[in-house]
Design an enzyme around this catalytic site. Structure first.
Site, mmCIF file in Angstrom:
data_model
loop_
_atom_site.group_PDB
_atom_site.id
_atom_site.type_symbol
_atom_site.label_atom_id
_atom_site.label_comp_id
_atom_site.label_asym_id
_atom_site.label_seq_id
_atom_site.Cartn_x
_atom_site.Cartn_y
_atom_site.Cartn_z
ATOM 1 N N HIS A 1 0.824 -1.213 0.000
ATOM 2 C CA HIS A 1 0.000 0.000 0.000
ATOM 3 C C HIS A 1 0.853 1.256 0.000
ATOM 4 O O HIS A 1 0.377 2.333 0.350
ATOM 5 C CB HIS A 1 -0.901 0.031 1.234
ATOM 6 C CG HIS A 1 -1.731 -1.190 1.419
ATOM 7 N ND1 HIS A 1 -2.612 -1.613 0.469
ATOM 8 C CD2 HIS A 1 -1.795 -2.089 2.435
ATOM 9 C CE1 HIS A 1 -3.204 -2.730 0.898
ATOM 10 N NE2 HIS A 1 -2.716 -3.039 2.077
ATOM 11 N N HIS B 1 -7.061 -4.325 -1.148
ATOM 12 C CA HIS B 1 -6.301 -5.560 -1.331
ATOM 13 C C HIS B 1 -6.795 -6.299 -2.566
ATOM 14 O O HIS B 1 -6.659 -7.505 -2.662
ATOM 15 C CB HIS B 1 -6.457 -6.477 -0.127
ATOM 16 C CG HIS B 1 -6.091 -5.822 1.159
ATOM 17 N ND1 HIS B 1 -6.989 -5.104 1.901
ATOM 18 C CD2 HIS B 1 -4.916 -5.768 1.811
ATOM 19 C CE1 HIS B 1 -6.363 -4.629 2.977
ATOM 20 N NE2 HIS B 1 -5.124 -5.017 2.952
#
Lengths: 345, 207
Positions: A69, A231
């Site tokens: 991320h 995700h």
């Protein structure tokens, strides 16, 4: 390397890696070389801490989560933001020993705040670490961010996911801790951010774990995933692609309507790229998002436009809105120096 | 029998199984989660195996503690705390015991499952690993009441786990990342129930 396994449908995505098992460690080594002036890196257990930590008498703010991320969270460690970040394996929450070690390493004696994104694994692992630290006499508070309006908060889900608001929250509470606020006050601002920030994301493409190599989900050439998480986990609806303005409209409506905003209110807006979206498209999207808010009498007074909370190479974007007030803007404007965000210094 | 040797063989076999099946488990997870379940378990049991080789545990209780701590520290996600708690709570049953059978194994599963429930707050039917573990425990209890041998009870338990695993396919997920999909989680086999069934099948071959 990716040809093993019982089921192998479809091809692998190309990646700039050496060995899938070493991706996180090699990236941390790169961060150390790039930002060694503000960061120090611990490899086992893995955490990224401010170079000048622990700061005596200052509340320490720690976050963490799966890798993939970036720049969140390691790139948000530094003056005015996080004291430490714990990177897990790609898309996998870090383990309790990481948060325990990071908490002890940056604890300046004024208490530690764990900022956790609402994902089942993150919550469990942070809770185990907080319990261990508390049993050893360290004052630890935990705030769970759950801002994703794409997920209904009900008995039938794990609750809203924690996504983009986390970035804004880290800035605001990081600056609160930096100016010397006590733990109670920092927690108060964290709760404000939790209650007043909302997000929604979408994806044009999937992304692939380095260790698996294949896209996490299949998506048709003309399809998009609306309400996607960070995700590659599928969102609320699969639909045909539409013009950018229509997509922004579909996303900003539920975001704005979930926090009680009225004519004249001020907001901080983040128009975030998922990792594979060009900046030119992010600005185009931001242009519309500000327009839509403005038509409702809502003023976008601060912003971030860029890749801050990504999902590997996924193409797509998310919109985060946080209701502002004078106190919050003062903290937002305070100096910050991290790998990803820097102003006032 | 559950001995230190049979636990070792079981755990080392699990390392082999999860490494062989990691892409399969990750594919199941990709359908309704984020696709890392197999990779995480393979990494976790690699760690268990290397820890065991470095410092072989002297008794069953410390063996379960070693497995638990290694999983908690290396798996991450929700599988780490959940399986870690399973072995932690289950292992408490084995304090001061070195050769055990059906009665103790029922207790291990019972306490281990209670730990998972405490940590994950899921219930039977939520489309989680519990949907394989509960039927396995019930099958063990039934086998005991019928006076079956440990070997037969273990066989019945993994068969029940596999049935429970397949029965997750039509369920709507209510916990973890799969729950975000709502109706779309229906039609997919739960990866956690699958890895749990693999765990019990392997146990049946070594105990």
């Amino acid at each position: 390397m990716y040809s093993e396994g019982l089921i192998n449908k479809g091809g692998c995505m190309k990646k700039l890696i050496n060995n899938p098992d070493n991706v996180v460690k090699e990236a941390m080594e790169g961060m150390e070389k790039a930002h060694g002036d503000i960061l120090k890196i611990n490899y086992d257990p893995a955490f990224i801490a401010r170079k000048d930590s622990p700061k005596k008498g200052k509340v320490a703010v720690i976050s963490g989560g799966g890798s993939g991320h970036e720049p969140m969270h390691g790139g948000l460690v530094g003056f005015g933001m996080l004291d430490a970040a714990c990177p897990g394996a790609v898309f996998t929450s870090p383990t309790p020993d990481q948060m325990e070690a990071a908490t002890k390493a940056v604890n300046g004696g004024a208490g530690v705040l764990h900022l956790v994104k609402n994902y089942t694994g993150d919550v469990m692992n942070f809770q185990m670490a907080a319990d261990i630290c508390a049993s050893e006499g360290i004052k630890v508070e935990s705030i769970i961010i759950d801002d994703d309006v794409a997920v209904k908060d009900s008995l039938y889900t794990a609750g809203r996911r924690g996504v983009g608001s986390t970035v804004l929250t880290e800035k605001i509470i990081g600056s609160s801790a930096e100016r010397g606020d006590n733990l109670e006050t920092v927690v108060k601002f964290a709760k404000y951010c939790k209650d007043n920030g909302r997000s929604m994301g979408m994806a044009l493409t999937s992304c692939a774990l380095p260790s698996v190599g294949k896209p996490i989900f299949e998506i048709g050439d003309e399809d998009i995933e609306m309400g996607v998480g960070i995700h590659g986990e599928p969102g609320r609806e699969r639909m045909k692609i539409k013009p950018a303005n229509e997509l922004v409209d579909m996303m900003i409506e539920p975001v704005l309507s979930d926090i009680s905003l009225k004519n004249g209110d001020e907001i901080i807006m983040m128009l975030n790229g998922m990792g594979g979206t060009p900046l030119i498209e992010l600005y185009l999207l931001f242009n519309r998002a500000v327009e839509v808010a403005s038509k409702k009498g809502i003023k976008t007074v601060r912003c971030l436009v860029g890749n801050y909370i990504t999902s590997l190479e996924m193409q797509g974007f998310s919109i985060t809105v946080m209701k502002a007030n004078a106190d919050i803007l003062k903290l937002w404007d305070a100096p910050v120096h991290t790998a990803a965000i820097r102003w006032g210094i | 029998m559950i001995t230190i040797e049979s636990v070792k063989n079981w755990i080392f076999d699990l390392d082999k199984i999860y490494n062989e099946q990691k892409l399969y488990l990750s594919e199941l997870d990709s359908a309704i989660g984020d696709g890392d379940h197999g990779v995480n378990l393979a990494r976790g049991f690699d760690t268990v195996k290397s820890q065991w080789e470095k410092t072989p545990p002297a008794d069953l209780a410390s063996a379960f503690k070693l497995i638990s701590m290694a999983l908690i520290k290396s798996v991450g996600g929700s599988a780490g705390p959940l399986y870690g708690t399973f072995f932690m709570r289950g292992g408490l049953v084995l304090a001061n015991k070195n050769e055990t059978g059906l009665d103790e194994w029922i207790e291990v599963l019972d306490k281990g499952i209670a730990g998972i429930v405490m940590m994950g707050k899921a219930q039977k039917g939520d489309k989680t690993m519990l949907d394989a573990l509960y039927p396995a425990l019930e099958a063990l209890q039934k086998a005991k009441s019928e006076g079956k041998t440990f070997a037969d009870a273990l066989k019945a338990s993994f068969e029940a786990a596999e049935t429970g695993m397949k029965d997750t396919i039509p369920l709507l997920a209510k916990k973890g990342r799969a729950s975000y999909l709502g109706e779309r989680s229906i039609g997919h086999q739960d990866p956690g129930a699958t890895s749990s069934a693999m765990l019990l099948k392997s146990a049946s071959q070594f105990f």
